[in-house]
Design a protein around this motif. Structure first.
Motif, PDB file in Angstrom:
ATOM      1  N   VAL A 122       1.254  -2.117  -2.276  1.00 14.15           N
ATOM      2  CA  VAL A 122       1.850  -2.639  -1.044  1.00 14.15           C
ATOM      3  C   VAL A 122       2.735  -1.590  -0.380  1.00 14.15           C
ATOM      4  O   VAL A 122       2.672  -1.401   0.837  1.00 14.15           O
ATOM      5  N   ALA A 123       3.554  -0.896  -1.154  1.00 13.61           N
ATOM      6  CA  ALA A 123       4.478   0.086  -0.574  1.00 13.61           C
ATOM      7  C   ALA A 123       3.727   1.170   0.198  1.00 13.61           C
ATOM      8  O   ALA A 123       4.162   1.583   1.275  1.00 13.61           O
ATOM      9  N   TYR A 135       2.198  -0.445   3.459  1.00 16.13           N
ATOM     10  CA  TYR A 135       3.279  -0.694   4.413  1.00 16.13           C
ATOM     11  C   TYR A 135       3.766   0.622   5.034  1.00 16.13           C
ATOM     12  O   TYR A 135       3.945   0.718   6.260  1.00 16.13           O
ATOM     13  N   SER A 147      -3.678  -4.369  -2.577  1.00 17.92           N
ATOM     14  CA  SER A 147      -2.912  -5.164  -1.615  1.00 17.92           C
ATOM     15  C   SER A 147      -3.846  -5.837  -0.620  1.00 17.92           C
ATOM     16  O   SER A 147      -4.960  -5.386  -0.406  1.00 17.92           O
ATOM     17  N   HIS A 164       1.028  -8.384  -2.218  1.00 17.70           N
ATOM     18  CA  HIS A 164       0.823  -7.724  -3.501  1.00 17.70           C
ATOM     19  C   HIS A 164      -0.263  -8.468  -4.286  1.00 17.70           C
ATOM     20  O   HIS A 164      -0.114  -9.654  -4.576  1.00 17.70           O
ATOM     21  N   PRO A 171      10.754  -4.554   5.010  1.00 17.14           N
ATOM     22  CA  PRO A 171      10.034  -3.531   4.262  1.00 17.14           C
ATOM     23  C   PRO A 171       9.167  -4.099   3.136  1.00 17.14           C
ATOM     24  O   PRO A 171       9.610  -4.934   2.359  1.00 17.14           O
ATOM     25  N   GLY A 172       7.906  -3.660   3.140  1.00 13.76           N
ATOM     26  CA  GLY A 172       6.959  -4.076   2.117  1.00 13.76           C
ATOM     27  C   GLY A 172       6.391  -5.463   2.309  1.00 13.76           C
ATOM     28  O   GLY A 172       5.542  -5.902   1.536  1.00 13.76           O
ATOM     29  N   GLU A 173       6.826  -6.179   3.366  1.00 18.79           N
ATOM     30  CA  GLU A 173       6.376  -7.552   3.560  1.00 18.79           C
ATOM     31  C   GLU A 173       5.744  -7.826   4.918  1.00 18.79           C
ATOM     32  O   GLU A 173       4.670  -8.404   4.989  1.00 18.79           O
TER      33      GLU A 173
END
Length: 140
Positions: free
Chosen positions: A14-15, A18, A95, A89, A67-69
């Motif tokens: 995911v990171a 994103y 992802s 995630h 962040p990340g979402e």
């Protein structure tokens, strides 16, 4: 108003997905019809696009960023659209990215394109190209 929802699963955490999505200036590498995106402030940008053979420019503002979402935006002039991209995630290395886009087609060309499903087809293609863009190349 027209609404499009498209999702794609990518083989990156995911990171990473994103982080790539927040590099707005790189959108032309995977988004059809996007000529350039220029940041004009922390949350503001100017887009130059081509629709039906016509160049258009519009300003957009990021309205929410977790962040990340998720990242949400809306236009402030030019064309009328808003959207949100969410990042899910699935595993440490996989992802799901979901794009929700609302547009108001303007003019005869855009209205016809919307009725023919071209906005949805373009979004689907953009998500597939994002997958290819963000995933590491496989060794030959």
């Amino acid at each position: 108003m027209s609404e499009v929802i498209e999702a794609v699963e990518v083989d990156v955490p995911v990171a990473a997905a994103y982080a790539q999505w927040t590099r707005f200036e790189e959108f032309p590498a995977f988004m059809e019809g996007v000529d350039k995106v220029v940041r004009t402030g922390e949350d503001h940008m100017v887009w130059t696009i081509e629709v039906g053979g016509q160049k258009r420019e519009f300003e957009a503002v990021v309205t929410e960023q977790v962040p990340g979402e998720r990242i949400a935006w809306r236009t402030t002039d030019g064309v009328t659209h808003a959207g949100v991209v969410t990042f899910h995630h699935l595993s440490d290395t996989r992802s799901r990215i979901t794009l929700q886009l609302q547009t108001v087609p303007e003019g005869v060309v855009e209205q016809l394109g919307d009725k023919l499903g071209l906005v949805k087809a373009r979004a689907k293609g953009d998500m597939k190209r994002f997958k290819a863009f963000v995933e590491p190349a496989s060794p030959a």
